[in-house]
Design a protein around this motif. Structure first.
Motif, PDB file in Angstrom:
ATOM      1  N   LEU A 178      -6.739  12.677  12.029  1.00  0.00           N
ATOM      2  CA  LEU A 178      -7.187  12.846  13.413  1.00  0.00           C
ATOM      3  C   LEU A 178      -6.025  13.115  14.360  1.00  0.00           C
ATOM      4  O   LEU A 178      -6.172  13.885  15.322  1.00  0.00           O
ATOM      5  N   ARG A 179      -4.873  12.461  14.125  1.00  0.00           N
ATOM      6  CA  ARG A 179      -3.719  12.598  15.019  1.00  0.00           C
ATOM      7  C   ARG A 179      -2.442  12.860  14.219  1.00  0.00           C
ATOM      8  O   ARG A 179      -1.570  12.006  14.127  1.00  0.00           O
ATOM      9  N   PRO A 180      -2.313  14.052  13.618  1.00  0.00           N
ATOM     10  CA  PRO A 180      -1.106  14.334  12.822  1.00  0.00           C
ATOM     11  C   PRO A 180       0.168  14.323  13.652  1.00  0.00           C
ATOM     12  O   PRO A 180       1.262  14.158  13.101  1.00  0.00           O
ATOM     13  N   ASP A 181       0.050  14.475  14.970  1.00  0.00           N
ATOM     14  CA  ASP A 181       1.219  14.434  15.837  1.00  0.00           C
ATOM     15  C   ASP A 181       1.718  13.021  16.093  1.00  0.00           C
ATOM     16  O   ASP A 181       2.851  12.839  16.553  1.00  0.00           O
ATOM     17  N   ALA A 182       0.882  12.017  15.788  1.00  0.00           N
ATOM     18  CA  ALA A 182       1.223  10.642  16.150  1.00  0.00           C
ATOM     19  C   ALA A 182       1.316   9.687  14.971  1.00  0.00           C
ATOM     20  O   ALA A 182       1.906   8.613  15.111  1.00  0.00           O
ATOM     21  N   VAL A 183       0.740  10.035  13.818  1.00  0.00           N
ATOM     22  CA  VAL A 183       0.640   9.079  12.713  1.00  0.00           C
ATOM     23  C   VAL A 183       1.107   9.717  11.403  1.00  0.00           C
ATOM     24  O   VAL A 183       0.699  10.828  11.054  1.00  0.00           O
ATOM     25  N   ASP A 184       1.977   9.013  10.692  1.00  0.00           N
ATOM     26  CA  ASP A 184       2.348   9.347   9.320  1.00  0.00           C
ATOM     27  C   ASP A 184       2.663   8.035   8.618  1.00  0.00           C
ATOM     28  O   ASP A 184       2.847   6.998   9.275  1.00  0.00           O
ATOM     29  N   PHE A 185       2.722   8.048   7.293  1.00  0.00           N
ATOM     30  CA  PHE A 185       2.992   6.800   6.572  1.00  0.00           C
ATOM     31  C   PHE A 185       3.510   7.077   5.181  1.00  0.00           C
ATOM     32  O   PHE A 185       3.330   8.165   4.630  1.00  0.00           O
ATOM     33  N   VAL A 186       4.167   6.060   4.625  1.00  0.00           N
ATOM     34  CA  VAL A 186       4.589   6.040   3.226  1.00  0.00           C
ATOM     35  C   VAL A 186       3.820   4.908   2.562  1.00  0.00           C
ATOM     36  O   VAL A 186       3.963   3.753   2.949  1.00  0.00           O
ATOM     37  N   PRO A 187       2.964   5.200   1.555  1.00  0.00           N
ATOM     38  CA  PRO A 187       2.113   4.143   0.983  1.00  0.00           C
ATOM     39  C   PRO A 187       2.885   2.992   0.352  1.00  0.00           C
ATOM     40  O   PRO A 187       2.468   1.843   0.439  1.00  0.00           O
ATOM     41  N   SER A 188       4.023   3.286  -0.288  1.00  0.00           N
ATOM     42  CA  SER A 188       4.754   2.228  -0.980  1.00  0.00           C
ATOM     43  C   SER A 188       6.241   2.544  -0.951  1.00  0.00           C
ATOM     44  O   SER A 188       6.677   3.572  -1.467  1.00  0.00           O
ATOM     45  N   LEU A 189       7.008   1.656  -0.346  1.00  0.00           N
ATOM     46  CA  LEU A 189       8.441   1.847  -0.216  1.00  0.00           C
ATOM     47  C   LEU A 189       9.130   0.584  -0.705  1.00  0.00           C
ATOM     48  O   LEU A 189       8.800  -0.513  -0.259  1.00  0.00           O
ATOM     49  N   CYS A 190      10.087   0.730  -1.626  1.00  0.00           N
ATOM     50  CA  CYS A 190      10.823  -0.422  -2.143  1.00  0.00           C
ATOM     51  C   CYS A 190      11.953  -0.772  -1.185  1.00  0.00           C
ATOM     52  O   CYS A 190      12.852   0.042  -0.953  1.00  0.00           O
ATOM     53  N   MET A 191      11.917  -1.965  -0.632  1.00  0.00           N
ATOM     54  CA  MET A 191      12.921  -2.366   0.340  1.00  0.00           C
ATOM     55  C   MET A 191      14.309  -2.488  -0.280  1.00  0.00           C
ATOM     56  O   MET A 191      15.320  -2.363   0.410  1.00  0.00           O
ATOM     57  N   GLY A 192      14.374  -2.715  -1.596  1.00  0.00           N
ATOM     58  CA  GLY A 192      15.668  -2.827  -2.254  1.00  0.00           C
ATOM     59  C   GLY A 192      16.477  -1.544  -2.203  1.00  0.00           C
ATOM     60  O   GLY A 192      17.701  -1.573  -2.370  1.00  0.00           O
ATOM     61  N   GLU A 193      15.831  -0.404  -1.957  1.00  0.00           N
ATOM     62  CA  GLU A 193      16.548   0.869  -1.866  1.00  0.00           C
ATOM     63  C   GLU A 193      17.209   1.070  -0.506  1.00  0.00           C
ATOM     64  O   GLU A 193      17.938   2.046  -0.307  1.00  0.00           O
ATOM     65  N   TYR A 194      16.944   0.161   0.434  1.00  0.00           N
ATOM     66  CA  TYR A 194      17.480   0.296   1.781  1.00  0.00           C
ATOM     67  C   TYR A 194      18.395  -0.867   2.148  1.00  0.00           C
ATOM     68  O   TYR A 194      18.539  -1.211   3.323  1.00  0.00           O
TER      69      TYR A 194
END
Length: 240
Positions: A178-194
Protein backbone atom coordinates in the motif's frame (compact mmCIF):
# COMPACT_ATOMS: atom_id res chain seq x y z
CA UNK A 1 -25.28 -26.92 37.31
CA UNK A 2 -23.92 -23.94 39.16
CA UNK A 3 -23.88 -20.65 37.33
CA UNK A 4 -20.76 -18.52 37.56
CA UNK A 5 -21.25 -14.83 38.25
CA UNK A 6 -18.72 -12.20 37.21
CA UNK A 7 -18.41 -8.93 39.07
CA UNK A 8 -18.90 -6.02 36.66
CA UNK A 9 -16.77 -2.92 36.97
CA UNK A 10 -18.34 0.52 37.16
CA UNK A 11 -17.11 1.25 33.64
CA UNK A 12 -18.76 -1.93 32.29
CA UNK A 13 -22.02 -1.16 34.07
CA UNK A 14 -22.22 2.40 32.72
CA UNK A 15 -20.84 1.46 29.29
CA UNK A 16 -18.05 4.03 29.42
CA UNK A 17 -14.28 3.60 28.94
CA UNK A 18 -12.10 3.32 32.02
CA UNK A 19 -10.26 6.50 33.00
CA UNK A 20 -6.80 6.90 31.56
CA UNK A 21 -3.92 6.39 33.98
CA UNK A 22 -2.04 9.62 34.73
CA UNK A 23 1.23 10.30 32.91
CA UNK A 24 4.39 10.05 34.97
CA UNK A 25 7.30 12.01 33.58
CA UNK A 26 10.91 12.04 34.73
CA UNK A 27 11.20 15.44 33.06
CA UNK A 28 8.17 17.79 33.09
CA UNK A 29 6.52 17.81 29.67
CA UNK A 30 5.59 21.46 30.12
CA UNK A 31 9.23 22.43 29.71
CA UNK A 32 10.95 20.00 27.32
CA UNK A 33 14.63 20.68 26.86
CA UNK A 34 15.36 22.60 23.66
CA UNK A 35 17.61 20.39 21.47
CA UNK A 36 20.96 21.97 20.62
CA UNK A 37 22.67 21.83 17.24
CA UNK A 38 21.19 20.31 14.10
CA UNK A 39 21.47 16.62 14.94
CA UNK A 40 18.43 14.53 13.95
CA UNK A 41 16.17 13.85 16.92
CA UNK A 42 14.88 10.46 18.04
CA UNK A 43 11.59 9.46 19.69
CA UNK A 44 11.76 5.95 21.17
CA UNK A 45 8.58 4.00 22.01
CA UNK A 46 8.55 0.83 24.15
CA UNK A 47 12.06 2.01 25.07
CA UNK A 48 12.99 -0.35 27.93
CA UNK A 49 16.35 0.63 29.41
CA UNK A 50 17.41 2.46 26.23
CA UNK A 51 19.34 0.18 23.91
CA UNK A 52 18.14 2.10 20.87
CA UNK A 53 18.91 5.44 22.53
CA UNK A 54 22.48 4.31 23.18
CA UNK A 55 22.92 3.20 19.57
CA UNK A 56 21.47 6.53 18.42
CA UNK A 57 23.89 8.42 20.64
CA UNK A 58 26.84 6.56 19.16
CA UNK A 59 25.51 7.32 15.66
CA UNK A 60 25.35 11.05 16.41
CA UNK A 61 21.57 11.33 16.95
CA UNK A 62 19.84 12.81 19.99
CA UNK A 63 16.99 10.99 21.76
CA UNK A 64 14.59 13.60 23.14
CA UNK A 65 11.62 11.43 24.24
CA UNK A 66 11.49 7.84 25.48
CA UNK A 67 8.19 6.15 26.43
CA UNK A 68 7.53 2.88 28.25
CA UNK A 69 4.99 1.51 30.75
CA UNK A 70 7.62 0.37 33.28
CA UNK A 71 8.95 3.10 35.57
CA UNK A 72 11.82 0.91 36.83
CA UNK A 73 13.16 0.59 33.28
CA UNK A 74 12.65 4.30 32.67
CA UNK A 75 14.76 5.19 35.71
CA UNK A 76 17.64 3.17 34.25
CA UNK A 77 17.04 4.91 30.91
CA UNK A 78 17.23 8.27 32.72
CA UNK A 79 20.50 7.29 34.44
CA UNK A 80 22.08 6.52 31.06
CA UNK A 81 20.41 9.35 29.10
CA UNK A 82 19.79 12.20 31.56
CA UNK A 83 19.08 14.87 28.90
CA UNK A 84 16.13 12.91 27.49
CA UNK A 85 12.50 13.13 28.66
CA UNK A 86 11.28 9.74 29.91
CA UNK A 87 7.51 9.18 30.14
CA UNK A 88 5.60 6.31 31.72
CA UNK A 89 2.61 5.56 29.50
CA UNK A 90 0.62 2.48 28.49
CA UNK A 91 0.96 2.84 24.74
CA UNK A 92 -1.91 2.02 22.40
CA UNK A 93 -4.98 3.56 20.74
CA UNK A 94 -6.36 5.01 24.00
CA UNK A 95 -3.19 6.98 24.76
CA UNK A 96 -2.34 7.99 21.19
CA UNK A 97 -3.63 11.56 21.47
CA UNK A 98 -1.48 12.17 24.57
CA UNK A 99 1.51 10.58 22.85
CA UNK A 100 1.19 12.77 19.76
CA UNK A 101 1.05 15.86 21.95
CA UNK A 102 4.23 14.72 23.72
CA UNK A 103 6.01 14.18 20.41
CA UNK A 104 4.95 17.60 19.11
CA UNK A 105 6.24 19.19 22.33
CA UNK A 106 9.69 17.62 21.91
CA UNK A 107 10.24 17.80 18.14
CA UNK A 108 10.33 21.38 16.81
CA UNK A 109 8.50 21.99 13.51
CA UNK A 110 10.70 21.35 10.50
CA UNK A 111 13.33 19.43 12.51
CA UNK A 112 14.59 16.09 11.14
CA UNK A 113 13.56 13.26 13.47
CA UNK A 114 13.35 9.47 13.64
CA UNK A 115 10.61 7.36 15.27
CA UNK A 116 11.58 3.95 16.64
CA UNK A 117 9.38 1.35 18.29
CA UNK A 118 9.88 -2.13 19.72
CA UNK A 119 6.39 -3.35 20.71
CA UNK A 120 6.45 -6.26 23.20
CA UNK A 121 7.32 -9.42 21.30
CA UNK A 122 6.58 -12.14 23.86
CA UNK A 123 3.10 -12.89 22.53
CA UNK A 124 4.21 -13.27 18.90
CA UNK A 125 7.40 -15.23 19.53
CA UNK A 126 7.49 -18.86 18.45
CA UNK A 127 7.26 -20.07 22.05
CA UNK A 128 4.19 -17.93 22.75
CA UNK A 129 2.51 -18.75 19.45
CA UNK A 130 2.52 -22.42 20.38
CA UNK A 131 0.36 -21.68 23.41
CA UNK A 132 -2.60 -20.72 21.25
CA UNK A 133 -3.88 -18.45 18.55
CA UNK A 134 -5.36 -15.89 20.93
CA UNK A 135 -2.02 -14.89 22.44
CA UNK A 136 -0.57 -14.22 18.98
CA UNK A 137 -3.54 -12.07 17.97
CA UNK A 138 -3.28 -10.06 21.19
CA UNK A 139 0.45 -9.54 20.65
CA UNK A 140 -0.10 -8.31 17.10
CA UNK A 141 -2.45 -5.58 18.34
CA UNK A 142 0.33 -3.21 19.46
CA UNK A 143 2.42 -3.99 16.38
CA UNK A 144 -0.46 -3.05 14.06
CA UNK A 145 -1.19 0.04 16.13
CA UNK A 146 2.45 1.14 15.85
CA UNK A 147 2.45 0.63 12.07
CA UNK A 148 -0.74 2.69 11.76
CA UNK A 149 0.79 5.40 13.98
CA UNK A 150 3.83 5.56 11.71
CA UNK A 151 1.65 6.09 8.64
CA UNK A 152 -0.42 8.74 10.44
CA UNK A 153 2.57 10.70 11.77
CA UNK A 154 4.66 10.20 8.61
CA UNK A 155 8.06 10.91 10.26
CA UNK A 156 11.06 11.52 7.97
CA UNK A 157 12.43 8.12 9.00
CA UNK A 158 11.22 5.32 11.26
CA UNK A 159 12.14 1.80 12.34
CA UNK A 160 10.76 -1.20 14.22
CA UNK A 161 12.47 -4.23 15.71
CA UNK A 162 10.43 -7.39 16.27
CA UNK A 163 10.63 -11.16 16.35
CA UNK A 164 9.84 -12.77 13.02
CA UNK A 165 6.35 -14.25 12.69
CA UNK A 166 4.12 -15.09 9.72
CA UNK A 167 1.40 -12.65 10.83
CA UNK A 168 3.95 -9.89 11.27
CA UNK A 169 5.61 -10.33 7.89
CA UNK A 170 2.17 -10.62 6.27
CA UNK A 171 1.09 -7.29 7.78
CA UNK A 172 4.36 -5.65 6.74
CA UNK A 173 4.06 -7.01 3.20
CA UNK A 174 0.55 -5.55 2.94
CA UNK A 175 1.74 -2.18 4.30
CA UNK A 176 4.62 -2.17 1.82
CA UNK A 177 2.22 -2.93 -1.03
CA UNK A 178 0.00 0.00 0.00
CA UNK A 179 2.84 2.43 0.84
CA UNK A 180 6.06 1.38 -0.93
CA UNK A 181 7.42 4.89 -0.33
CA UNK A 182 7.13 4.52 3.45
CA UNK A 183 7.48 0.83 4.40
CA UNK A 184 10.11 -1.85 3.79
CA UNK A 185 11.38 -4.72 5.93
CA UNK A 186 13.83 -7.57 6.33
CA UNK A 187 12.01 -10.71 7.60
CA UNK A 188 15.00 -12.18 9.45
CA UNK A 189 18.28 -10.50 10.32
CA UNK A 190 20.99 -12.07 12.49
CA UNK A 191 22.17 -9.48 15.00
CA UNK A 192 25.53 -11.26 15.33
CA UNK A 193 26.45 -10.00 11.85
CA UNK A 194 26.26 -6.39 13.07
CA UNK A 195 28.60 -6.54 16.05
CA UNK A 196 25.99 -7.57 18.64
CA UNK A 197 27.22 -10.28 21.08
CA UNK A 198 24.38 -12.69 20.31
CA UNK A 199 22.89 -14.61 17.38
CA UNK A 200 19.31 -13.52 17.94
CA UNK A 201 17.34 -13.08 14.71
CA UNK A 202 14.97 -10.17 14.31
CA UNK A 203 12.55 -8.73 11.77
CA UNK A 204 13.55 -5.13 11.02
CA UNK A 205 11.11 -2.73 9.36
CA UNK A 206 11.37 0.95 8.56
CA UNK A 207 11.74 3.65 5.96
CA UNK A 208 12.87 2.06 2.64
CA UNK A 209 16.17 3.96 2.45
CA UNK A 210 17.00 2.99 6.04
CA UNK A 211 16.28 -0.69 5.34
CA UNK A 212 18.27 -0.61 2.08
CA UNK A 213 21.28 0.79 3.91
CA UNK A 214 20.98 -1.82 6.63
CA UNK A 215 20.92 -4.55 4.01
CA UNK A 216 23.72 -3.29 1.80
CA UNK A 217 26.18 -1.12 3.74
CA UNK A 218 29.30 -3.20 4.36
CA UNK A 219 30.59 -0.75 6.99
CA UNK A 220 27.68 -1.67 9.28
CA UNK A 221 28.78 -5.31 9.45
CA UNK A 222 31.09 -6.40 12.26
CA UNK A 223 31.94 -9.68 14.00
CA UNK A 224 30.33 -10.16 17.42
CA UNK A 225 32.64 -9.24 20.31
CA UNK A 226 34.02 -11.82 22.69
CA UNK A 227 32.80 -12.01 26.29
CA UNK A 228 35.94 -10.27 27.56
CA UNK A 229 35.05 -7.25 25.39
CA UNK A 230 31.64 -6.73 26.98
CA UNK A 231 31.99 -7.97 30.55
CA UNK A 232 33.09 -4.51 31.78
CA UNK A 233 30.46 -1.74 31.38
CA UNK A 234 31.45 1.32 29.32
CA UNK A 235 32.37 4.53 31.15
CA UNK A 236 29.30 6.37 32.45
CA UNK A 237 26.93 3.40 32.16
CA UNK A 238 24.49 2.74 34.98
CA UNK A 239 24.53 -0.88 36.16
CA UNK A 240 21.41 -2.18 37.94
Amino acid sequence: MKRKWAQLTLEQTLGVPAPRPPLRLLRPVGAPRVPTGNRPLVVELFCGIGGWAEGSRRAGLETVLAVDCDMALLRIHKANHPRCTQCQMVLGPRSEADLVRLIRAHVPPGRAWHLHGSPPCQRISCASAMRGRKSTEEGMGLVLWYLALVLRLDPPTWSMEEVGHAQLTGALAMARQLRPDAVDFVPSLCMGEYGVPQHRKRCIAGTPRVVRRLRGAAELRAPPPALRDVVAPPPGAAVC
